[in-house]
Design a protein around this motif. Structure first.
Motif, mmCIF file in Angstrom:
data_model
loop_
_atom_site.group_PDB
_atom_site.id
_atom_site.type_symbol
_atom_site.label_atom_id
_atom_site.label_comp_id
_atom_site.label_asym_id
_atom_site.label_seq_id
_atom_site.Cartn_x
_atom_site.Cartn_y
_atom_site.Cartn_z
ATOM 1 N N GLY A 24 -9.972 9.765 35.444
ATOM 2 C CA GLY A 24 -11.218 9.108 34.671
ATOM 3 C C GLY A 24 -11.382 9.696 33.404
ATOM 4 O O GLY A 24 -11.431 8.947 32.468
ATOM 5 N N LEU A 25 -11.042 11.052 32.952
ATOM 6 C CA LEU A 25 -11.316 11.528 31.542
ATOM 7 C C LEU A 25 -10.132 10.915 30.917
ATOM 8 O O LEU A 25 -10.211 10.819 29.685
ATOM 9 N N GLN A 26 -8.827 10.794 31.559
ATOM 10 C CA GLN A 26 -7.732 10.361 30.681
ATOM 11 C C GLN A 26 -8.043 8.690 30.323
ATOM 12 O O GLN A 26 -7.791 8.373 29.234
ATOM 13 N N SER A 27 -8.553 8.073 31.053
ATOM 14 C CA SER A 27 -8.735 6.669 30.982
ATOM 15 C C SER A 27 -9.887 6.462 29.911
ATOM 16 O O SER A 27 -9.948 5.646 28.961
ATOM 17 N N PHE A 28 -11.169 7.399 30.022
ATOM 18 C CA PHE A 28 -12.021 7.398 29.197
ATOM 19 C C PHE A 28 -11.512 7.824 27.716
ATOM 20 O O PHE A 28 -12.217 6.902 26.586
ATOM 21 N N TYR A 29 -10.606 8.799 27.672
ATOM 22 C CA TYR A 29 -10.334 8.957 26.161
ATOM 23 C C TYR A 29 -9.367 7.879 25.670
ATOM 24 O O TYR A 29 -9.227 7.493 24.526
ATOM 25 N N ARG A 30 -8.631 7.371 26.613
ATOM 26 C CA ARG A 30 -7.626 6.258 26.063
ATOM 27 C C ARG A 30 -8.397 5.049 25.669
ATOM 28 O O ARG A 30 -7.969 4.438 24.660
ATOM 29 N N SER A 31 -9.556 4.765 26.069
ATOM 30 C CA SER A 31 -10.393 3.687 25.721
ATOM 31 C C SER A 31 -11.208 4.068 24.501
ATOM 32 O O SER A 31 -11.523 2.985 23.627
ATOM 33 N N LEU A 32 -11.327 5.269 24.150
ATOM 34 C CA LEU A 32 -12.197 5.716 23.051
ATOM 35 C C LEU A 32 -11.423 5.954 21.542
ATOM 36 O O LEU A 32 -11.844 5.899 20.577
ATOM 37 N N LEU A 33 -10.186 6.424 22.000
ATOM 38 C CA LEU A 33 -9.237 7.084 20.715
ATOM 39 C C LEU A 33 -8.510 6.029 20.136
ATOM 40 O O LEU A 33 -8.135 4.894 20.721
ATOM 41 N N SER A 34 -8.285 5.937 18.781
ATOM 42 C CA SER A 34 -7.560 5.016 18.064
ATOM 43 C C SER A 34 -5.990 5.494 18.570
ATOM 44 O O SER A 34 -5.604 6.177 19.206
ATOM 45 N N GLU A 35 -5.319 4.406 18.095
ATOM 46 C CA GLU A 35 -3.876 4.257 18.624
ATOM 47 C C GLU A 35 -3.194 5.497 18.230
ATOM 48 O O GLU A 35 -2.295 6.136 18.818
ATOM 49 N N SER A 36 -3.528 6.065 16.902
ATOM 50 C CA SER A 36 -2.644 7.246 16.520
ATOM 51 C C SER A 36 -3.375 8.790 17.233
ATOM 52 O O SER A 36 -2.347 9.658 17.231
ATOM 53 N N LEU A 37 -4.386 8.510 17.982
ATOM 54 C CA LEU A 37 -4.842 9.823 18.517
ATOM 55 C C LEU A 37 -4.465 9.709 20.180
ATOM 56 O O LEU A 37 -5.081 10.690 21.050
ATOM 57 N N ARG A 38 -4.038 8.566 20.792
ATOM 58 C CA ARG A 38 -4.060 8.427 22.111
ATOM 59 C C ARG A 38 -2.987 9.501 22.696
ATOM 60 O O ARG A 38 -3.338 9.837 23.979
ATOM 61 N N ASP A 39 -2.191 10.049 22.036
ATOM 62 C CA ASP A 39 -1.200 11.103 22.865
ATOM 63 C C ASP A 39 -2.148 12.371 22.927
ATOM 64 O O ASP A 39 -1.422 12.962 23.680
ATOM 65 N N TYR A 40 -3.155 12.627 22.385
ATOM 66 C CA TYR A 40 -3.980 13.522 22.578
ATOM 67 C C TYR A 40 -5.068 13.479 23.585
ATOM 68 O O TYR A 40 -6.039 14.421 23.975
ATOM 69 N N ARG A 41 -5.193 12.404 24.538
ATOM 70 C CA ARG A 41 -6.024 12.424 25.290
ATOM 71 C C ARG A 41 -5.771 13.360 26.702
ATOM 72 O O ARG A 41 -6.991 13.931 27.158
ATOM 73 N N THR A 42 -4.750 13.989 26.846
ATOM 74 C CA THR A 42 -4.600 14.842 27.982
ATOM 75 C C THR A 42 -4.964 16.266 27.419
ATOM 76 O O THR A 42 -5.814 16.881 28.011
ATOM 77 N N PRO A 43 -4.931 16.543 26.220
ATOM 78 C CA PRO A 43 -5.557 17.830 25.487
ATOM 79 C C PRO A 43 -6.892 17.924 25.533
ATOM 80 O O PRO A 43 -7.737 18.790 25.959
ATOM 81 N N PHE A 44 -7.651 16.421 25.249
ATOM 82 C CA PHE A 44 -8.909 16.521 25.139
ATOM 83 C C PHE A 44 -9.545 16.615 26.516
ATOM 84 O O PHE A 44 -10.534 17.214 26.775
ATOM 85 N N GLY A 45 -8.798 16.098 27.687
ATOM 86 C CA GLY A 45 -9.327 16.304 29.174
ATOM 87 C C GLY A 45 -9.295 17.472 29.424
ATOM 88 O O GLY A 45 -10.075 18.206 30.031
ATOM 89 N N GLU A 46 -8.064 18.219 29.176
ATOM 90 C CA GLU A 46 -7.900 19.985 29.446
ATOM 91 C C GLU A 46 -9.175 20.856 28.719
ATOM 92 O O GLU A 46 -9.817 21.594 29.199
ATOM 93 N N CYS A 47 -9.530 20.222 27.418
ATOM 94 C CA CYS A 47 -10.760 20.829 26.693
ATOM 95 C C CYS A 47 -11.989 20.578 27.362
ATOM 96 O O CYS A 47 -12.895 21.841 27.669
ATOM 97 N N VAL A 48 -12.218 19.576 28.169
ATOM 98 C CA VAL A 48 -13.379 19.443 29.032
ATOM 99 C C VAL A 48 -13.284 20.159 30.030
ATOM 100 O O VAL A 48 -14.316 20.859 30.488
ATOM 101 N N MET A 49 -12.340 20.342 30.838
ATOM 102 C CA MET A 49 -12.034 21.133 31.993
ATOM 103 C C MET A 49 -12.142 22.460 31.574
ATOM 104 O O MET A 49 -12.760 23.218 32.552
ATOM 105 N N GLY A 50 -11.799 22.809 30.580
ATOM 106 C CA GLY A 50 -11.606 24.085 30.273
ATOM 107 C C GLY A 50 -13.099 24.854 29.813
ATOM 108 O O GLY A 50 -13.475 25.888 30.036
ATOM 109 N N ILE A 51 -13.888 23.778 29.260
ATOM 110 C CA ILE A 51 -15.297 24.278 28.869
ATOM 111 C C ILE A 51 -15.993 24.528 30.376
ATOM 112 O O ILE A 51 -16.770 25.654 30.686
ATOM 113 N N GLY A 52 -15.809 23.578 31.276
ATOM 114 C CA GLY A 52 -16.307 23.919 32.900
ATOM 115 C C GLY A 52 -15.708 25.120 33.349
ATOM 116 O O GLY A 52 -16.687 25.787 33.852
#
Length: 152
Positions: free
Chosen positions: A56-84
Motif C-alpha cells: 500500500g505504501l509503494q502504491s501510495f508513493y507511486r501515485s504521489l511522486l513525479s516520474e523522476s522520483l518514482r524509483d525512490y518509492r521503496t526507500p520512502f516506504g522504508e523510511c516510514v517503516m523505519g520511523i515506526g
C-alpha cells in the motif's frame, strides 16, 4: 491503495491484541509457557499486515511522486517503516522496567497493551485523514493529484 494500508493497520491492531492475550496468559498462569502453536496466529497476522502495508505504501508513493522520483518509492516506504521501528524502540526504552530476563519476570502484557492502544490510535488517525482527503466536502488540497515538481 488506501484500503490496503487501512486493512494492514487493522491487522496490526488485531496482531497486538493476540500478542497481549498470549502475554497475559503467561502472566496469569506462570506454569504455562508459550509454544509455536500459541504464537502462530500472531505471526500470521503480522505477515498479512506487513505485506498489505508495504504494498500500500509503494502504491501510495507511486501515485504521489513525479516520474523522476518514482524509483525512490521503496526507500520512502522504508523510511516510514523505519520511523515506526524507531518509535517502537523508544517505547521499549521508556517502559524498560517491564522487561525482565525471562518471560516470567516480564510484564509483556502491559507493553502489548500500550502497543494495542497506539496502533488503534494510528488506525483512527489514518481513517480521519483519509476521510479528510477523500470526503464529500470540497477541499483546498487535492490528495489524488501527483505533486508536480518544477525544474530550474
Amino acid at each position: 491503495m488506501q484500503w490496503r494500508i487501512g486493512v494492514g493497520m487493522a491487522f496490526s491492531f488485531i496482531c497486538c491484541r493476540f500478542a497481549y492475550k498470549n502475554a497475559d496468559l503467561v502472566n496469569t498462569q506462570p506454569s504455562m509457557h508459550m509454544d509455536i502453536f500459541s504464537l502462530t496466529p500472531q505471526f500470521l497476522l503480522l505477515g498479512i499486515m506487513k505485506g498489505l502495508s508495504e504494498r500500500g505504501l509503494q502504491s501510495f508513493y507511486r501515485s504521489l511522486l513525479s516520474e523522476s522520483l518514482r524509483d525512490y518509492r521503496t526507500p520512502f516506504g522504508e523510511c516510514v517503516m523505519g520511523i515506526g521501528k524507531f518509535l517502537s524502540t523508544l517505547c521499549i526504552l521508556i517502559f524498560k522496567s517491564w522487561f525482565g530476563h525471562d518471560t516470567d519476570s516480564s510484564r509483556m502484557d502491559n507493553y502489548y497493551t500500550i502497543l494495542t492502544i497506539l496502533s488503534f490510535a494510528c488506525f483512527l488517525i489514518y481513517w480521519v485523514a483519509l476521510a479528510h482527503c477523500y470526503g464529500d466536502a470540497p477541499q483546498e488540497v487535492d490528495c489524488e493529484q501527483p505533486i508536480e515538481h518544477k525544474t530550474v
